[in-house]
Design a protein around this motif. Structure first.
Motif, PDB file in Angstrom:
ATOM      1  N   LEU A  33       0.857  -1.185   0.000  1.00 14.92           N
ATOM      2  CA  LEU A  33       0.000   0.000   0.000  1.00 14.92           C
ATOM      3  C   LEU A  33       0.888   1.227   0.000  1.00 14.92           C
ATOM      4  O   LEU A  33       1.796   1.339   0.833  1.00 14.92           O
ATOM      5  CB  LEU A  33      -0.905   0.012   1.235  1.00 14.92           C
ATOM      6  CG  LEU A  33      -1.729   1.286   1.453  1.00 14.92           C
ATOM      7  CD1 LEU A  33      -2.776   1.461   0.355  1.00 14.92           C
ATOM      8  CD2 LEU A  33      -2.383   1.275   2.828  1.00 14.92           C
ATOM      9  N   ARG A  34       0.635   2.128  -0.941  1.00 17.87           N
ATOM     10  CA  ARG A  34       1.330   3.414  -1.007  1.00 17.87           C
ATOM     11  C   ARG A  34       0.291   4.517  -0.813  1.00 17.87           C
ATOM     12  O   ARG A  34      -0.584   4.670  -1.649  1.00 17.87           O
ATOM     13  CB  ARG A  34       2.020   3.611  -2.351  1.00 17.87           C
ATOM     14  CG  ARG A  34       3.187   2.714  -2.594  1.00 17.87           C
ATOM     15  CD  ARG A  34       3.794   2.955  -3.983  1.00 17.87           C
ATOM     16  NE  ARG A  34       4.188   4.334  -4.177  1.00 17.87           N
ATOM     17  CZ  ARG A  34       5.403   4.837  -3.899  1.00 17.87           C
ATOM     18  NH1 ARG A  34       6.335   4.052  -3.427  1.00 17.87           N
ATOM     19  NH2 ARG A  34       5.671   6.105  -4.099  1.00 17.87           N
ATOM     20  N   ILE A  35       0.393   5.229   0.272  1.00 19.46           N
ATOM     21  CA  ILE A  35      -0.436   6.415   0.488  1.00 19.46           C
ATOM     22  C   ILE A  35       0.486   7.599   0.236  1.00 19.46           C
ATOM     23  O   ILE A  35       1.470   7.783   0.949  1.00 19.46           O
ATOM     24  CB  ILE A  35      -1.036   6.445   1.905  1.00 19.46           C
ATOM     25  CG1 ILE A  35      -1.987   5.271   2.096  1.00 19.46           C
ATOM     26  CG2 ILE A  35      -1.749   7.776   2.156  1.00 19.46           C
ATOM     27  CD1 ILE A  35      -2.595   5.150   3.472  1.00 19.46           C
ATOM     28  N   THR A  36       0.176   8.381  -0.787  1.00 25.28           N
ATOM     29  CA  THR A  36       1.092   9.452  -1.201  1.00 25.28           C
ATOM     30  C   THR A  36       0.457  10.839  -1.133  1.00 25.28           C
ATOM     31  O   THR A  36       1.106  11.818  -1.483  1.00 25.28           O
ATOM     32  CB  THR A  36       1.574   9.217  -2.646  1.00 25.28           C
ATOM     33  OG1 THR A  36       0.450   9.211  -3.525  1.00 25.28           O
ATOM     34  CG2 THR A  36       2.329   7.908  -2.767  1.00 25.28           C
ATOM     35  N   ASP A  37      -0.768  10.919  -0.674  1.00 24.66           N
ATOM     36  CA  ASP A  37      -1.490  12.189  -0.769  1.00 24.66           C
ATOM     37  C   ASP A  37      -2.093  12.661   0.555  1.00 24.66           C
ATOM     38  O   ASP A  37      -3.074  13.384   0.572  1.00 24.66           O
ATOM     39  CB  ASP A  37      -2.578  12.063  -1.827  1.00 24.66           C
ATOM     40  CG  ASP A  37      -3.598  10.967  -1.494  1.00 24.66           C
ATOM     41  OD1 ASP A  37      -3.376  10.198  -0.537  1.00 24.66           O
ATOM     42  OD2 ASP A  37      -4.609  10.891  -2.208  1.00 24.66           O
ATOM     43  N   PHE A  38      -1.501  12.270   1.665  1.00 23.75           N
ATOM     44  CA  PHE A  38      -2.036  12.656   2.975  1.00 23.75           C
ATOM     45  C   PHE A  38      -1.445  14.025   3.352  1.00 23.75           C
ATOM     46  O   PHE A  38      -0.237  14.135   3.588  1.00 23.75           O
ATOM     47  CB  PHE A  38      -1.670  11.611   4.023  1.00 23.75           C
ATOM     48  CG  PHE A  38      -2.673  11.505   5.129  1.00 23.75           C
ATOM     49  CD1 PHE A  38      -3.611  10.487   5.131  1.00 23.75           C
ATOM     50  CD2 PHE A  38      -2.690  12.422   6.158  1.00 23.75           C
ATOM     51  CE1 PHE A  38      -4.544  10.385   6.151  1.00 23.75           C
ATOM     52  CE2 PHE A  38      -3.613  12.333   7.186  1.00 23.75           C
ATOM     53  CZ  PHE A  38      -4.547  11.316   7.176  1.00 23.75           C
ATOM     54  N   PRO A  39      -2.249  15.080   3.390  1.00 27.42           N
ATOM     55  CA  PRO A  39      -1.716  16.418   3.673  1.00 27.42           C
ATOM     56  C   PRO A  39      -1.059  16.507   5.057  1.00 27.42           C
ATOM     57  O   PRO A  39      -1.641  16.125   6.061  1.00 27.42           O
ATOM     58  CB  PRO A  39      -2.947  17.326   3.606  1.00 27.42           C
ATOM     59  CG  PRO A  39      -3.952  16.559   2.803  1.00 27.42           C
ATOM     60  CD  PRO A  39      -3.685  15.105   3.121  1.00 27.42           C
ATOM     61  N   ALA A  40       0.159  17.019   5.073  1.00 24.17           N
ATOM     62  CA  ALA A  40       0.870  17.207   6.345  1.00 24.17           C
ATOM     63  C   ALA A  40       0.081  18.135   7.273  1.00 24.17           C
ATOM     64  O   ALA A  40       0.069  17.945   8.488  1.00 24.17           O
ATOM     65  CB  ALA A  40       2.271  17.754   6.098  1.00 24.17           C
TER      66      ALA A  40
END
Length: 91
Positions: A33-40
């Motif tokens: 699983l790659r989560i690449t769009d979780f806003p800091a």
């Protein structure tokens, strides 16, 4: 991810594993699983830049813009348990 506190790393991890994509990943046959769009900013608030520190390959400080995302990559162990491979801010 380098940050000003180990607790911030744990906080980011906790937020990521509460994401619905992680829950789906935990219960299906998918291996990674790659989560690449979780806003800091969703994890650390609007002033998150004060909490993150990073350097490029040349040793120059990284500038974390307002749209910085947290990237988390998980894989499943042989028994199916999700394991964090890496997590970092992507400016």
């Amino acid at each position: 991810m380098k940050n000003t506190s180990s607790l911030l790393y744990v906080r980011a991890y906790d937020e990521i594993i509460n994401d619905s994509r992680f829950a789906t990943f935990s219960g299906d046959a998918q291996k990674t699983l790659r989560i690449t769009d979780f806003p800091a900013s969703d994890i650390f608030g609007p002033n998150f830049q004060a909490r993150l520190k990073g350097y490029d390959r040349n040793g120059n400080p990284t500038v974390f813009g307002p749209n910085t995302k947290i990237v988390a990559i998980f894989k499943k162990a042989s028994d199916g348990t999700p394991e964090l491979l890496t997590m970092y801010p992507n400016p």
